[in-house]
Design a protein around this motif. Structure first.
Motif, PDB file in Angstrom:
ATOM      1  N   ASN A   1      11.019  36.208 -39.456  1.00  0.00           N
ATOM      2  CA  ASN A   1      10.286  37.171 -38.643  1.00  0.00           C
ATOM      3  C   ASN A   1       9.151  36.510 -37.867  1.00  0.00           C
ATOM      4  O   ASN A   1       8.566  37.110 -36.984  1.00  0.00           O
ATOM      5  CB  ASN A   1       9.714  38.281 -39.526  1.00  0.00           C
ATOM      6  CG  ASN A   1      10.816  39.110 -40.160  1.00  0.00           C
ATOM      7  OD1 ASN A   1      11.736  39.547 -39.494  1.00  0.00           O
ATOM      8  ND2 ASN A   1      10.742  39.286 -41.471  1.00  0.00           N
ATOM      9  N   ASP A  22       8.785  47.665 -32.626  1.00  0.00           N
ATOM     10  CA  ASP A  22       7.776  48.552 -33.213  1.00  0.00           C
ATOM     11  C   ASP A  22       6.351  48.137 -32.868  1.00  0.00           C
ATOM     12  O   ASP A  22       5.514  48.997 -32.580  1.00  0.00           O
ATOM     13  CB  ASP A  22       7.982  48.732 -34.732  1.00  0.00           C
ATOM     14  CG  ASP A  22       8.223  47.421 -35.465  1.00  0.00           C
ATOM     15  OD1 ASP A  22       8.334  46.372 -34.812  1.00  0.00           O
ATOM     16  OD2 ASP A  22       8.296  47.464 -36.704  1.00  0.00           O
ATOM     17  N   LYS A  40      13.380  47.644 -35.026  1.00  0.00           N
ATOM     18  CA  LYS A  40      12.508  47.279 -36.142  1.00  0.00           C
ATOM     19  C   LYS A  40      13.047  46.070 -36.902  1.00  0.00           C
ATOM     20  O   LYS A  40      12.770  45.910 -38.086  1.00  0.00           O
ATOM     21  CB  LYS A  40      12.341  48.480 -37.081  1.00  0.00           C
ATOM     22  CG  LYS A  40      11.808  49.735 -36.371  1.00  0.00           C
ATOM     23  CD  LYS A  40      11.400  50.822 -37.358  1.00  0.00           C
ATOM     24  CE  LYS A  40      12.589  51.334 -38.130  1.00  0.00           C
ATOM     25  NZ  LYS A  40      12.193  52.297 -39.183  1.00  0.00           N
ATOM     26  N   GLU A  63      14.727  43.700 -39.194  1.00  0.00           N
ATOM     27  CA  GLU A  63      15.468  43.852 -40.454  1.00  0.00           C
ATOM     28  C   GLU A  63      15.408  45.272 -41.003  1.00  0.00           C
ATOM     29  O   GLU A  63      16.044  45.558 -42.021  1.00  0.00           O
ATOM     30  CB  GLU A  63      14.927  42.872 -41.503  1.00  0.00           C
ATOM     31  CG  GLU A  63      13.483  43.143 -41.852  1.00  0.00           C
ATOM     32  CD  GLU A  63      12.998  42.358 -43.078  1.00  0.00           C
ATOM     33  OE1 GLU A  63      13.821  41.823 -43.817  1.00  0.00           O
ATOM     34  OE2 GLU A  63      11.776  42.298 -43.266  1.00  0.00           O
ATOM     35  N   HIS A  64      14.642  46.159 -40.349  1.00  0.00           N
ATOM     36  CA  HIS A  64      14.567  47.551 -40.814  1.00  0.00           C
ATOM     37  C   HIS A  64      15.374  48.499 -39.936  1.00  0.00           C
ATOM     38  O   HIS A  64      15.250  49.710 -40.064  1.00  0.00           O
ATOM     39  CB  HIS A  64      13.112  48.013 -40.865  1.00  0.00           C
ATOM     40  CG  HIS A  64      12.252  47.177 -41.763  1.00  0.00           C
ATOM     41  ND1 HIS A  64      12.515  47.036 -43.100  1.00  0.00           N
ATOM     42  CD2 HIS A  64      11.159  46.414 -41.518  1.00  0.00           C
ATOM     43  CE1 HIS A  64      11.603  46.236 -43.640  1.00  0.00           C
ATOM     44  NE2 HIS A  64      10.781  45.841 -42.692  1.00  0.00           N
ATOM     45  N   PRO A  72      20.364  52.139 -39.644  1.00  0.00           N
ATOM     46  CA  PRO A  72      20.055  51.077 -40.611  1.00  0.00           C
ATOM     47  C   PRO A  72      20.245  49.704 -39.983  1.00  0.00           C
ATOM     48  O   PRO A  72      20.877  49.575 -38.939  1.00  0.00           O
ATOM     49  CB  PRO A  72      21.101  51.304 -41.705  1.00  0.00           C
ATOM     50  CG  PRO A  72      22.267  51.901 -40.989  1.00  0.00           C
ATOM     51  CD  PRO A  72      21.692  52.735 -39.876  1.00  0.00           C
ATOM     52  N   ALA A  73      19.688  48.700 -40.630  1.00  0.00           N
ATOM     53  CA  ALA A  73      19.978  47.320 -40.225  1.00  0.00           C
ATOM     54  C   ALA A  73      21.165  46.837 -41.042  1.00  0.00           C
ATOM     55  O   ALA A  73      21.327  47.219 -42.197  1.00  0.00           O
ATOM     56  CB  ALA A  73      18.772  46.439 -40.489  1.00  0.00           C
ATOM     57  N   SER A 109      17.698  57.558 -37.210  1.00  0.00           N
ATOM     58  CA  SER A 109      17.312  56.309 -37.853  1.00  0.00           C
ATOM     59  C   SER A 109      18.558  55.486 -38.146  1.00  0.00           C
ATOM     60  O   SER A 109      19.400  55.892 -38.942  1.00  0.00           O
ATOM     61  CB  SER A 109      16.564  56.653 -39.146  1.00  0.00           C
ATOM     62  OG  SER A 109      16.296  55.485 -39.873  1.00  0.00           O
ATOM     63  N   PRO A 164      22.970  44.539 -43.442  1.00  0.00           N
ATOM     64  CA  PRO A 164      22.387  43.644 -44.450  1.00  0.00           C
ATOM     65  C   PRO A 164      22.854  42.197 -44.263  1.00  0.00           C
ATOM     66  O   PRO A 164      23.995  41.873 -44.544  1.00  0.00           O
ATOM     67  CB  PRO A 164      22.893  44.227 -45.779  1.00  0.00           C
ATOM     68  CG  PRO A 164      24.022  45.125 -45.453  1.00  0.00           C
ATOM     69  CD  PRO A 164      23.939  45.491 -44.015  1.00  0.00           C
ATOM     70  N   MET A 165      21.975  41.370 -43.753  1.00  0.00           N
ATOM     71  CA  MET A 165      22.313  39.990 -43.411  1.00  0.00           C
ATOM     72  C   MET A 165      21.752  39.050 -44.468  1.00  0.00           C
ATOM     73  O   MET A 165      20.544  38.991 -44.658  1.00  0.00           O
ATOM     74  CB  MET A 165      21.674  39.603 -42.076  1.00  0.00           C
ATOM     75  CG  MET A 165      21.867  40.550 -40.918  1.00  0.00           C
ATOM     76  SD  MET A 165      23.454  40.397 -40.101  1.00  0.00           S
ATOM     77  CE  MET A 165      23.558  38.641 -39.815  1.00  0.00           C
TER      78      MET A 165
END
Lengths: 301, 301
Positions: free
Chosen positions: A91, A173, A204, A206-207, A221-222, A219, A224-225
């Motif tokens: 990040n 964000d 956002k 990873e969110h 989702p991300a 909303s 999952p990596m």
């Protein structure tokens, strides 16, 4: 449906904890166009490169059926270069250098054959230039814009004027909070919708992502990596998948916007699995559909 | 189904940009029990208070049908007190003071009538005490534990031993990264599942929550809150709603765990709408169902 993409073409030198890429193809117009090319045609690119822009990159964009009539080439100039280094926590990144080169004088000229494009994406460039592009377009159905902290802080008034002409704004964000002067993301979103764009997407990382319109909040989702090799271009790839799906389906209802957000997220998840644009090179529509379904499994209850 | 809750009872003095609460009822055991009381019975509380613990708080817990046989009272002692101040960005808070008082000597004694509780929640207390509680319980169906940075950093070995006895661990994202020594949340989650608890829930505040088991990853959205008055207790309220639903339905399948995460998120969203436990005082099952459906609308595509 026809899609016009305006933005940067760059040669990126990227270092992450997992490896290094040297002068790899990048830039917002590249990521957006390539991601969208899996959904719709024609895609019309407007950008600028120097004489050093590699023929292999031109060939690749041609292979993806991206129309390059709007690509300005300055034989005596050098292509925009960017270099960044990502930390162990992906990040966080440092920009090592930015060489604008020919991009510094970029003044987008829209070829006649592009003027009736139905969908338009304005990559993250000077908001004054974004407006100048729109002046050259005839009644697009949907205009999507991206921006960044640099313009929010440095050219706020110009940006606020440009926002009035956007249907969709895609930002992250922290940019949303900065633009609205409001720490609460939902309040920030509603404030920004009041600035002009009736559809707002807040990425956002990873969110996941939020889609906010006058009527709905969605909303996403991300994905999952476990292995993110290179986050470069993820945001632009999101925009490309998003607009690609909209242009393909030619439907901007709230329900279809939700799907477009998931397609954008799916394309971004492919992007970060490899360096540069490698993750976007050998996709198939079937692979993309599988990932779309994985997002459904992830959030369904 | 029977539910045993072990944790703190506190008097909280809280300041947020929206107001102040003075010596308001708080503590992990309170938030967990009260949230769960909207779903299941009996709820058996184990905790400790001083002679200054207000009768009104006892009356309130009695009204919620929470069994207080396991509540130890030290007439000459003082109740645990905590004071915190939240900033304009409610994600940031300063602890103004922590007075452990009688909680410092807390040594949970499980009454005979509690020993066969089927569901057990171990609030955020010393991992050694968490284990001591479990030694006094006969074959619970599901044990849920909470922990925090303080124990992860200060009593890592004891915590790792306790993790082996938990079925479910509920922590936040920074705690998960710290516990696993891994910045990538998905890799961190898989590592933690290897430590013992086969079900992991990672709370991400305004970004929702992740449920990770051996078989699934589920991403729950956050309820879009424009007005968060007081985030205190949101995590414990989540745990209470989560376990409350599981104890009510007596079903720990992956599909039902997803629903439990949504009920936990729904209860937490009510909690932060008001100060202290006020948001959990006058709920109805209908209101909770409405909020559950709002989560569906928010994430369905």
């Amino acid at each position: 449906m026809s899609l016009l993409v305006v933005g940067s073409l760059a040669l990126d030198t990227i270092e992450t904890p997992f490896g290094k890429a040297n002068e790899a193809l990048g830039g917002s117009a590249v990521y957006i166009s390539v991601a969208a090319s899996y959904f719709t045609a024609p895609i019309r690119l407007v950008g600028i490169v120097g004489g050093d822009f590699p023929q292999s990159a031109i060939d690749f964009l041609n292979d993806r059926s991206i129309d390059l009539e709007g690509l300005e080439r300055i034989p005596e100039g050098k292509t925009f270069r960017w270099s960044g280094k990502y930390h162990y926590d992906l990040n966080v990144r440092d920009t090592l250098f930015t060489q604008l080169n020919v991009f510094e004088k970029f003044d987008p000229k829209i070829p006649d054959s592009y003027r009736r494009s139905k969908y338009v994406v304005l990559g993250n460039i000077d908001p004054v230039l974004q407006r100048r592009v729109l002046e050259q377009i005839e009644k697009p159905r949907l205009v999507i814009g991206d921006t960044m902290n640099f313009w929010i802080e440095g050219k706020r008034n110009e940006l606020m004027e440009t926002l009035k002409f956007l249907n969709v704004l895609i930002i992250n964000d922290s940019e949303a909070r900065l633009l609205a002067h409001e720490p609460n993301l939902i309040r920030a979103a509603k404030k920004i919708i009041g600035f002009g764009p009736k559809i707002l997407i807040i990425k956002k990382g990873e969110h996941g992502a939020l889609l906010v319109t006058d009527n709905i909040i969605f909303s996403a989702p991300a994905y999952p990596m476990e292995n993110i090799y290179d986050p470069t271009g993820a945001g632009d790839t999101f925009a490309g998948g998003f607009i690609g799906w909209l242009a393909k389906s030619d439907d901007v209802s709230d329900e279809n916007l939700k799907k477009a957000v998931i397609y954008g997220s799916a394309m971004a998840s492919f992007c970060v699995e490899k360096f540069s644009i490698e993750g976007l090179k050998d996709l198939t529509y079937l692979k993309i559909q599988d990932r779309f379904r994985a997002f459904k499994d992830l959030s369904d209850f």
